[in-house]
Design a protein around this motif. Structure first.
Motif, PDB file in Angstrom:
ATOM      1  N   LEU A  99      -6.234  -6.183   3.882  1.00 44.61           N
ATOM      2  CA  LEU A  99      -4.849  -6.475   4.233  1.00 44.61           C
ATOM      3  C   LEU A  99      -4.255  -5.251   4.909  1.00 44.61           C
ATOM      4  O   LEU A  99      -4.297  -4.145   4.364  1.00 44.61           O
ATOM      5  N   GLY A 100      -3.729  -5.439   6.114  1.00 39.68           N
ATOM      6  CA  GLY A 100      -3.119  -4.328   6.840  1.00 39.68           C
ATOM      7  C   GLY A 100      -2.946  -4.679   8.299  1.00 39.68           C
ATOM      8  O   GLY A 100      -3.008  -5.846   8.685  1.00 39.68           O
TER       9      GLY A 100
ATOM     10  N   VAL B  97      -2.384  -8.425   9.206  1.00 39.80           N
ATOM     11  CA  VAL B  97      -3.325  -9.517   8.942  1.00 39.80           C
ATOM     12  C   VAL B  97      -3.910  -9.420   7.529  1.00 39.80           C
ATOM     13  O   VAL B  97      -3.852  -8.373   6.883  1.00 39.80           O
ATOM     14  N   VAL B  98      -4.485 -10.531   7.121  1.00 39.12           N
ATOM     15  CA  VAL B  98      -5.407 -10.519   5.995  1.00 39.12           C
ATOM     16  C   VAL B  98      -6.722 -11.078   6.538  1.00 39.12           C
ATOM     17  O   VAL B  98      -6.736 -12.095   7.235  1.00 39.12           O
ATOM     18  N   VAL B  99      -7.811 -10.368   6.260  1.00 40.18           N
ATOM     19  CA  VAL B  99      -9.143 -10.761   6.722  1.00 40.18           C
ATOM     20  C   VAL B  99     -10.020 -10.914   5.495  1.00 40.18           C
ATOM     21  O   VAL B  99     -10.170  -9.971   4.710  1.00 40.18           O
ATOM     22  N   ARG B 100     -10.582 -12.097   5.300  1.00 41.54           N
ATOM     23  CA  ARG B 100     -11.542 -12.317   4.211  1.00 41.54           C
ATOM     24  C   ARG B 100     -12.938 -12.232   4.810  1.00 41.54           C
ATOM     25  O   ARG B 100     -13.238 -12.866   5.816  1.00 41.54           O
TER      26      ARG B 100
ATOM     27  N   PRO C 217       5.411  -6.579   4.658  1.00 45.07           N
ATOM     28  CA  PRO C 217       5.556  -6.466   3.201  1.00 45.07           C
ATOM     29  C   PRO C 217       7.035  -6.525   2.817  1.00 45.07           C
ATOM     30  O   PRO C 217       7.910  -6.193   3.615  1.00 45.07           O
ATOM     31  N   PRO C 218       7.321  -6.937   1.577  1.00 39.94           N
ATOM     32  CA  PRO C 218       8.725  -6.972   1.147  1.00 39.94           C
ATOM     33  C   PRO C 218       9.313  -5.563   1.088  1.00 39.94           C
ATOM     34  O   PRO C 218       8.581  -4.578   0.905  1.00 39.94           O
ATOM     35  N   ALA C 219      10.607  -5.493   1.243  1.00 37.04           N
ATOM     36  CA  ALA C 219      11.305  -4.204   1.151  1.00 37.04           C
ATOM     37  C   ALA C 219      11.175  -3.657  -0.266  1.00 37.04           C
ATOM     38  O   ALA C 219      11.112  -4.426  -1.234  1.00 37.04           O
ATOM     39  N   PRO C 220      11.122  -2.338  -0.421  1.00 34.03           N
ATOM     40  CA  PRO C 220      11.028  -1.772  -1.765  1.00 34.03           C
ATOM     41  C   PRO C 220      12.261  -2.145  -2.594  1.00 34.03           C
ATOM     42  O   PRO C 220      13.365  -2.249  -2.062  1.00 34.03           O
ATOM     43  N   ARG C 221      12.031  -2.350  -3.863  1.00 35.38           N
ATOM     44  CA  ARG C 221      13.144  -2.666  -4.760  1.00 35.38           C
ATOM     45  C   ARG C 221      13.950  -1.419  -5.021  1.00 35.38           C
ATOM     46  O   ARG C 221      13.384  -0.326  -5.162  1.00 35.38           O
ATOM     47  N   PRO C 222      15.279  -1.574  -5.135  1.00 36.46           N
ATOM     48  CA  PRO C 222      16.103  -0.386  -5.465  1.00 36.46           C
ATOM     49  C   PRO C 222      15.794   0.069  -6.898  1.00 36.46           C
ATOM     50  O   PRO C 222      15.504  -0.754  -7.771  1.00 36.46           O
ATOM     51  N   ARG C 223      15.814   1.359  -7.092  1.00 37.11           N
ATOM     52  CA  ARG C 223      15.556   1.906  -8.435  1.00 37.11           C
ATOM     53  C   ARG C 223      16.763   1.686  -9.312  1.00 37.11           C
ATOM     54  O   ARG C 223      17.889   1.870  -8.893  1.00 37.11           O
TER      55      ARG C 223
ATOM     56  N   ASP D  14      -6.209  -1.303   9.230  1.00 32.29           N
ATOM     57  CA  ASP D  14      -5.631  -0.130   8.583  1.00 32.29           C
ATOM     58  C   ASP D  14      -4.720  -0.609   7.462  1.00 32.29           C
ATOM     59  O   ASP D  14      -3.648  -1.150   7.695  1.00 32.29           O
ATOM     60  N   GLY D  15      -5.179  -0.416   6.221  1.00 31.73           N
ATOM     61  CA  GLY D  15      -4.426  -0.867   5.051  1.00 31.73           C
ATOM     62  C   GLY D  15      -4.318   0.220   4.006  1.00 31.73           C
ATOM     63  O   GLY D  15      -4.561   1.397   4.288  1.00 31.73           O
ATOM     64  N   LYS D  16      -3.982  -0.167   2.778  1.00 34.03           N
ATOM     65  CA  LYS D  16      -3.811   0.804   1.690  1.00 34.03           C
ATOM     66  C   LYS D  16      -5.102   1.543   1.353  1.00 34.03           C
ATOM     67  O   LYS D  16      -5.067   2.653   0.849  1.00 34.03           O
ATOM     68  N   ARG D  17      -6.246   0.918   1.625  1.00 42.27           N
ATOM     69  CA  ARG D  17      -7.534   1.572   1.366  1.00 42.27           C
ATOM     70  C   ARG D  17      -7.988   2.424   2.541  1.00 42.27           C
ATOM     71  O   ARG D  17      -9.116   2.905   2.563  1.00 42.27           O
TER      72      ARG D  17
END
Length: 70
Positions: A26-27, A11-14, A62-68, A40-43
């Motif tokens: 966001l989490g 979710v995103v909660v404002r 979330p989008p998949a990580p980009r390949p290096r 539960d998010g990045k913070r």
């Protein structure tokens, strides 16, 4: 009235801070009751009073990580 998504949903909660400014959490919604949401998010775990919530909605994963590239 804000409709709160089901726990386990991303979710995103404002919500409003004590200063009156709005911020987002966001989490994954860990729990929700009549008075409190826990996201539960990045913070880390954010505990949000329901009476400060302006909006809440489910969001896609979330989008998949980009390949290096080397």
């Amino acid at each position: 009235m804000v409709i709160i998504p089901t726990p386990g949903t991303r979710v995103v909660v404002r919500y409003l801070l004590p200063s009156g400014q709005a911020t987002d959490a966001l989490g994954v919604l860990v729990s929700a009751d009549e008075t409190t949401l826990v996201v539960d998010g990045k913070r880390g775990l954010e505990t949000i009073a329901v009476d400060t919530v302006i909006a809440a909605k489910p969001v896609p994963p979330p989008p998949a990580p980009r390949p290096r590239r080397f």
